[in-house]
Design an enzyme around this catalytic site. Sequence first.
Site, PDB file in Angstrom:
ATOM      1  N   PRO A 237      -2.433  -3.836  -4.228  1.00 35.42           N
ATOM      2  CG  PRO A 237      -2.930  -1.552  -4.191  1.00 35.42           C
ATOM      3  CD  PRO A 237      -3.532  -2.897  -3.979  1.00 35.42           C
ATOM      4  CB  VAL A 238       3.399  -4.614  -4.226  1.00 37.17           C
ATOM      5  CG1 VAL A 238       4.690  -4.755  -3.434  1.00 37.17           C
ATOM      6  CG2 VAL A 238       2.937  -5.971  -4.702  1.00 37.17           C
TER       7      VAL A 238
ATOM      8  CB  ALA B 125      -0.639   0.145  -1.385  1.00 41.69           C
TER       9      ALA B 125
ATOM     10  CG  LEU C  44      -3.964  -1.132   1.043  1.00 43.56           C
ATOM     11  CD1 LEU C  44      -4.766  -1.160  -0.250  1.00 43.56           C
ATOM     12  CD2 LEU C  44      -4.812  -0.493   2.151  1.00 43.56           C
ATOM     13  N   GLY C  45      -1.095  -4.350   3.418  1.00 47.65           N
ATOM     14  CA  GLY C  45      -0.751  -5.687   3.893  1.00 47.65           C
ATOM     15  C   GLY C  45      -0.583  -6.716   2.789  1.00 47.65           C
ATOM     16  CB  SER C  46       0.560  -6.518  -0.764  1.00 51.61           C
ATOM     17  OG  SER C  46       1.744  -5.802  -0.485  1.00 51.61           O
TER      18      SER C  46
ATOM     19  CB  ALA D 268       0.577  -9.651   5.980  1.00 51.56           C
ATOM     20  CB  ALA D 269      -2.557 -10.663   1.762  1.00 46.27           C
TER      21      ALA D 269
ATOM     22  CG  ASP E 163       0.338  -5.697   8.427  1.00 47.17           C
ATOM     23  OD1 ASP E 163      -0.228  -5.039   9.314  1.00 47.17           O
ATOM     24  OD2 ASP E 163       1.022  -5.170   7.535  1.00 47.17           O
TER      25      ASP E 163
HETATM   26  C1  MEV Z   1       2.427  -2.097   8.809  1.00 44.06           C
HETATM   27  O1  MEV Z   1       1.197  -2.435   8.162  1.00 44.06           O
HETATM   28  C2  MEV Z   1       2.193  -1.801  10.250  1.00 44.06           C
HETATM   29  C3  MEV Z   1       3.428  -1.407  11.057  1.00 44.06           C
HETATM   30  O2  MEV Z   1       2.957  -1.074  12.364  1.00 44.06           O
HETATM   31  C4  MEV Z   1       4.446  -2.524  11.130  1.00 44.06           C
HETATM   32  C5  MEV Z   1       4.022  -3.697  12.012  1.00 44.06           C
HETATM   33  O3  MEV Z   1       3.089  -3.577  12.810  1.00 44.06           O
HETATM   34  O4  MEV Z   1       4.665  -4.757  11.914  1.00 44.06           O
HETATM   35  C6  MEV Z   1       4.107  -0.173  10.483  1.00 44.06           C
END
Ligand code: MEV
EC number: 2.7.1.36
Length: 334
Positions: free
Chosen positions: A110-111, A113, A115-117, A119-120, A161
């Site tokens: 899910p965008v 959320a 969960l790193g959408s 970055a993935a 991420d």
């Molecule tokens: C986001 O998943 C994590 C944060 O620490 C941002 C980052 O590390 O770039 C909020």
Amino acid sequence: MRVLASAPAKIILFGEHSVVYGKPAIAAAIDLRTYVRAEFNDSGRIKIEARDIKTPGLIVSFSEDSIYFESDYGKAAEVLGYVRQAIELVKEEADKNGTGITVSITSQIPVGAGLGSSAAVAVATIGAVSKLLGLELTNEEVGRLGHRVELLVQGASSGIDPTVSAIGGFIHYEKGKFEHLPFMELPIVVGYTGSSGSTKELVAMVRENYEEMPGIFEPVLNSMGRLVERAKEVIISDIDRELKFQTLGKFMNINHGLLDALGVSTKKLSELVYAARVAGALGAKITGAGGGGCMYALSPGKQREVATAITIAGGTPMITKISREGLRIEEVLP
Ligand code: MEV
């Protein structure tokens, strides 16, 4: 030629936000994936087909004879920004600027959320497009390019991420350097609030508050960093599993309180966190940037009860597993 690549989502176990200030953090890749297919086209342009991007905020309403759909296109557009940057960066690296490339994306993540959408999708795109253009990049190099994409799109990013999405497993991360921690099955439940937060805006908000009140924010960020170091000691120690989980649970609760102090929690996130604790979780906290998105709970022997409590509190529970694998080239067709 056609290349299909996939990259996993992640959860941050400890240290989100403080990691942007150079403190350490601990994160793991999880078994939800984004798939990106890349191929050449003759138009000389970049074409992106988003076949199935899970955006929260899809509203379906009914009248007597019609069904209406409204979706959060803004979020989907944000993801496409990461894809475009990823393709442009790889084309630049490969010195193939005029090449037309079509990518199609399907995602289980899910965008927005937490969960790193983004970055993935960036990592899977870099993986697929670099292979298509004949660049032989290691997963670590893909992670570093993913960090550059985040910096271009988001302005600020620690790089955790894209790193965890590219290399997979369970990692300790600090200032661009990572180390794999011994693999352990974590009995966790992720709870999704159903709403999303913008990492870019939340990181910027913390920065503003920090600059306004450095004397107050500095000790909070330092405590977060110290918690991560203590958590790492516990994870690599040989104390028994039960005590390990109890101590990590305590640290998670403290980390949640500190994130709340930074201003990134919401009523819903805290409700899910408390519901999980009452149902028997040893610890529960926000995961990712906050402002909506997800929390997670460490729930040995209680995963089902905690999942039910999260549902009753209005969230969506997900029982996930750590994924040892990061970026994966699934298929290369001539
Ligand atoms: C986001 O998943 C994590 C944060 O620490 C941002 C980052 O590390 O770039 C909020």
